[in-house]
Design a protein around this motif. Structure first.
Motif, PDB file in Angstrom:
ATOM      1  N   GLY A 266      10.756 -18.361  -0.505  1.00 32.49           N
ATOM      2  CA  GLY A 266      11.768 -17.537  -1.149  1.00 32.49           C
ATOM      3  C   GLY A 266      11.207 -16.264  -1.737  1.00 32.49           C
ATOM      4  O   GLY A 266      11.838 -15.613  -2.559  1.00 32.49           O
ATOM      5  N   CYS A 267      10.021 -15.893  -1.326  1.00 33.73           N
ATOM      6  CA  CYS A 267       9.361 -14.689  -1.819  1.00 33.73           C
ATOM      7  C   CYS A 267       9.214 -13.702  -0.665  1.00 33.73           C
ATOM      8  O   CYS A 267       9.090 -14.096   0.476  1.00 33.73           O
ATOM      9  CB  CYS A 267       7.985 -15.061  -2.370  1.00 33.73           C
ATOM     10  N   SER A 268       9.214 -12.416  -0.977  1.00 33.48           N
ATOM     11  CA  SER A 268       9.072 -11.407   0.070  1.00 33.48           C
ATOM     12  C   SER A 268       7.762 -10.639  -0.113  1.00 33.48           C
ATOM     13  O   SER A 268       7.191 -10.594  -1.203  1.00 33.48           O
ATOM     14  CB  SER A 268      10.239 -10.426   0.023  1.00 33.48           C
ATOM     15  N   VAL A 269       7.314 -10.021   0.966  1.00 31.21           N
ATOM     16  CA  VAL A 269       6.111  -9.190   0.902  1.00 31.21           C
ATOM     17  C   VAL A 269       6.343  -8.026  -0.059  1.00 31.21           C
ATOM     18  O   VAL A 269       5.444  -7.646  -0.817  1.00 31.21           O
ATOM     19  CB  VAL A 269       5.725  -8.695   2.308  1.00 31.21           C
ATOM     20  N   ASP A 270       7.535  -7.473  -0.050  1.00 28.40           N
ATOM     21  CA  ASP A 270       7.870  -6.378  -0.952  1.00 28.40           C
ATOM     22  C   ASP A 270       7.740  -6.806  -2.413  1.00 28.40           C
ATOM     23  O   ASP A 270       7.229  -6.060  -3.247  1.00 28.40           O
ATOM     24  CB  ASP A 270       9.284  -5.876  -0.661  1.00 28.40           C
ATOM     25  N   ARG A 271       8.179  -8.008  -2.711  1.00 28.70           N
ATOM     26  CA  ARG A 271       8.074  -8.515  -4.090  1.00 28.70           C
ATOM     27  C   ARG A 271       6.611  -8.687  -4.499  1.00 28.70           C
ATOM     28  O   ARG A 271       6.232  -8.362  -5.627  1.00 28.70           O
ATOM     29  CB  ARG A 271       8.807  -9.847  -4.196  1.00 28.70           C
ATOM     30  N   ILE A 272       5.787  -9.157  -3.570  1.00 28.70           N
ATOM     31  CA  ILE A 272       4.356  -9.304  -3.862  1.00 28.70           C
ATOM     32  C   ILE A 272       3.722  -7.939  -4.095  1.00 28.70           C
ATOM     33  O   ILE A 272       2.933  -7.756  -5.013  1.00 28.70           O
ATOM     34  CB  ILE A 272       3.647 -10.062  -2.723  1.00 28.70           C
ATOM     35  N   ARG A 273       4.086  -6.963  -3.254  1.00 26.91           N
ATOM     36  CA  ARG A 273       3.542  -5.618  -3.409  1.00 26.91           C
ATOM     37  C   ARG A 273       3.927  -5.031  -4.773  1.00 26.91           C
ATOM     38  O   ARG A 273       3.096  -4.450  -5.476  1.00 26.91           O
ATOM     39  CB  ARG A 273       4.043  -4.708  -2.294  1.00 26.91           C
ATOM     40  N   LYS A 274       5.176  -5.190  -5.150  1.00 27.73           N
ATOM     41  CA  LYS A 274       5.622  -4.683  -6.454  1.00 27.73           C
ATOM     42  C   LYS A 274       4.853  -5.352  -7.593  1.00 27.73           C
ATOM     43  O   LYS A 274       4.467  -4.706  -8.571  1.00 27.73           O
ATOM     44  CB  LYS A 274       7.117  -4.899  -6.627  1.00 27.73           C
ATOM     45  N   ASP A 275       4.607  -6.642  -7.453  1.00 18.58           N
ATOM     46  CA  ASP A 275       3.851  -7.377  -8.461  1.00 18.58           C
ATOM     47  C   ASP A 275       2.428  -6.849  -8.554  1.00 18.58           C
ATOM     48  O   ASP A 275       1.885  -6.687  -9.646  1.00 18.58           O
ATOM     49  CB  ASP A 275       3.853  -8.872  -8.128  1.00 18.58           C
ATOM     50  N   ARG A 276       1.815  -6.557  -7.397  1.00 15.49           N
ATOM     51  CA  ARG A 276       0.443  -6.049  -7.389  1.00 15.49           C
ATOM     52  C   ARG A 276       0.371  -4.668  -8.042  1.00 15.49           C
ATOM     53  O   ARG A 276      -0.577  -4.360  -8.762  1.00 15.49           O
ATOM     54  CB  ARG A 276      -0.114  -5.968  -5.958  1.00 15.49           C
ATOM     55  N   ILE A 277       1.368  -3.830  -7.769  1.00 12.48           N
ATOM     56  CA  ILE A 277       1.386  -2.489  -8.369  1.00 12.48           C
ATOM     57  C   ILE A 277       1.521  -2.598  -9.888  1.00 12.48           C
ATOM     58  O   ILE A 277       0.792  -1.941 -10.639  1.00 12.48           O
ATOM     59  CB  ILE A 277       2.511  -1.624  -7.771  1.00 12.48           C
ATOM     60  N   LEU A 278       2.419  -3.455 -10.340  1.00 17.47           N
ATOM     61  CA  LEU A 278       2.590  -3.627 -11.785  1.00 17.47           C
ATOM     62  C   LEU A 278       1.329  -4.212 -12.412  1.00 17.47           C
ATOM     63  O   LEU A 278       0.904  -3.769 -13.484  1.00 17.47           O
ATOM     64  CB  LEU A 278       3.800  -4.520 -12.092  1.00 17.47           C
ATOM     65  N   HIS A 279       0.711  -5.161 -11.751  1.00 13.82           N
ATOM     66  CA  HIS A 279      -0.529  -5.744 -12.271  1.00 13.82           C
ATOM     67  C   HIS A 279      -1.607  -4.673 -12.405  1.00 13.82           C
ATOM     68  O   HIS A 279      -2.319  -4.609 -13.414  1.00 13.82           O
ATOM     69  CB  HIS A 279      -1.016  -6.875 -11.358  1.00 13.82           C
ATOM     70  N   GLU A 280      -1.725  -3.818 -11.394  1.00  9.52           N
ATOM     71  CA  GLU A 280      -2.713  -2.731 -11.446  1.00  9.52           C
ATOM     72  C   GLU A 280      -2.382  -1.765 -12.582  1.00  9.52           C
ATOM     73  O   GLU A 280      -3.282  -1.281 -13.267  1.00  9.52           O
ATOM     74  CB  GLU A 280      -2.758  -1.994 -10.111  1.00  9.52           C
ATOM     75  N   ALA A 281      -1.107  -1.486 -12.783  1.00 13.54           N
ATOM     76  CA  ALA A 281      -0.701  -0.607 -13.881  1.00 13.54           C
ATOM     77  C   ALA A 281      -1.087  -1.214 -15.227  1.00 13.54           C
ATOM     78  O   ALA A 281      -1.570  -0.511 -16.112  1.00 13.54           O
ATOM     79  CB  ALA A 281       0.798  -0.340 -13.826  1.00 13.54           C
ATOM     80  N   LEU A 282      -0.890  -2.504 -15.368  1.00 10.52           N
ATOM     81  CA  LEU A 282      -1.245  -3.180 -16.620  1.00 10.52           C
ATOM     82  C   LEU A 282      -2.760  -3.218 -16.818  1.00 10.52           C
ATOM     83  O   LEU A 282      -3.251  -3.005 -17.926  1.00 10.52           O
ATOM     84  CB  LEU A 282      -0.670  -4.600 -16.635  1.00 10.52           C
ATOM     85  N   ALA A 283      -3.490  -3.474 -15.749  1.00 14.86           N
ATOM     86  CA  ALA A 283      -4.951  -3.580 -15.844  1.00 14.86           C
ATOM     87  C   ALA A 283      -5.620  -2.216 -15.979  1.00 14.86           C
ATOM     88  O   ALA A 283      -6.662  -2.103 -16.613  1.00 14.86           O
ATOM     89  CB  ALA A 283      -5.499  -4.303 -14.619  1.00 14.86           C
ATOM     90  N   GLY A 284      -5.007  -1.190 -15.396  1.00 18.80           N
ATOM     91  CA  GLY A 284      -5.629   0.127 -15.366  1.00 18.80           C
ATOM     92  C   GLY A 284      -5.159   1.091 -16.426  1.00 18.80           C
ATOM     93  O   GLY A 284      -5.400   2.289 -16.319  1.00 18.80           O
TER      94      GLY A 284
END
Length: 98
Positions: A41-59
């Motif tokens: 029930g997860c999409s590649v787009d959702r994973i990509r958005k999560d990775r971008i947000l994670h990078e924003a939080l970490a960086g």
């Protein structure tokens, strides 16, 4: 962890691999990704958005960094940075003071 445990010596440089691609260097097929994602029930787009947000939080919510790393527009990077700044501020507000 699963990948390292299942194929500890793989030379495949791709992040996502399967039983068929683990011992080579090729990517998994789009069909493989789609079938696995549909099951969860997860999409590649959702994973990509999560990775971008994670990078924003970490960086430190740097929009230029996000734009360069992910190839997104400056306005999209600014939106992710704003969300990250908001989440980081909320986290600081909830931190117990000594």
């Amino acid at each position: 962890r699963h990948r390292r445990a299942t194929w500890p010596h793989t030379t495949n440089p791709h992040v996502l691999i399967s039983d068929k691609t683990a011992h080579g260097t090729g990517p998994i097929s789009q069909q493989f990704v789609t079938s696995r994602m549909n099951r969860t029930g997860c999409s590649v787009d959702r994973i990509r958005k999560d990775r971008i947000l994670h990078e924003a939080l970490a960086g430190g919510a740097d929009p230029l960094h996000l734009s360069l790393v992910f190839g997104i527009s400056h306005s999209t990077a600014a939106r992710y940075s704003a969300v990250a700044e908001h989440l980081l501020a909320d986290e600081l507000d909830q931190t117990p003071q000594p």
